[in-house]
Design an enzyme around this catalytic site. Structure first.
Site, mmCIF file in Angstrom:
data_model
loop_
_atom_site.group_PDB
_atom_site.id
_atom_site.type_symbol
_atom_site.label_atom_id
_atom_site.label_comp_id
_atom_site.label_asym_id
_atom_site.label_seq_id
_atom_site.Cartn_x
_atom_site.Cartn_y
_atom_site.Cartn_z
ATOM 1 N N HIS A 61 1.838 4.607 -2.942
ATOM 2 C CA HIS A 61 1.824 5.870 -2.874
ATOM 3 C C HIS A 61 2.974 6.880 -3.520
ATOM 4 C CE1 HIS A 61 -1.424 6.667 -0.019
ATOM 5 N NE2 HIS A 61 -1.036 5.682 0.857
ATOM 6 N N HIS A 97 0.760 -1.179 0.137
ATOM 7 C CA HIS A 97 0.105 0.186 -0.186
ATOM 8 C C HIS A 97 0.785 1.236 0.019
ATOM 9 C CE1 HIS A 97 -3.229 2.934 1.315
ATOM 10 N NE2 HIS A 97 -2.454 3.322 1.971
ATOM 11 N N GLU A 98 1.909 1.337 0.892
ATOM 12 C CA GLU A 98 2.802 2.554 0.782
ATOM 13 C C GLU A 98 3.416 2.653 -0.377
ATOM 14 O OE1 GLU A 98 2.165 4.611 3.211
ATOM 15 O OE2 GLU A 98 1.099 3.290 4.444
#
Length: 133
Positions: A131, A127-128
């Site tokens: 980004h 998920h990070e």
């Protein structure tokens, strides 16, 4: 993010309007240049400030090689440069990403590493990575 962007733009507009009211229209070029400089400074200093605020340190490959291997595998699959990995004592389980593609950093709290199992941790890290992709 859109809401924060609109609020920030509104703040700048109110600040410029207040400067015009207080000092007259001659201040407008100075206010515009000042706003642009402030945005530039925030852009340049933001990543450094975020990392420093949590005391992030490099995550050595010897400390948790599985995290490094997972990130390398995902980056290879997504054709992106591997971001730097950092670890911090945040007092709460947390992770965040700063920077942009080619110059990103992922910070993982020690608490998160202790709390989650391997597949959950990989999900958070993926998920990070999204980004900064």
């Amino acid at each position: 993010m859109a809401v924060v962007g609109v609020l920030l733009a509104g703040f700048y507009l109110v600040a410029v309007a207040a400067a015009i009211v207080a000092f007259g229209e001659g201040i407008l070029p100075i206010a515009i240049v000042g706003s642009i400089l402030l945005i530039g400074i925030q852009y340049k200093v933001g990543k450094w400030a975020a990392l420093r605020s949590v005391g992030a340190e490099d995550l050595p490959e010897t400390q948790d090689s599985q995290i490094h291997q997972f990130v390398e595998r995902v980056c290879r699959e997504k054709d992106m440069k591997k971001p730097s990995l950092k670890i911090a004592d945040m007092g709460v389980p947390n992770a965040f990403a700063v920077g942009r593609r080619g110059n990103g950093t992922v910070v993982i709290s020690r608490e998160l590493i202790q709390l989650l199992d391997r597949s959950e941790l990989e999900g958070v890290i993926a998920h990070e990575l999204a980004h900064i992709d």
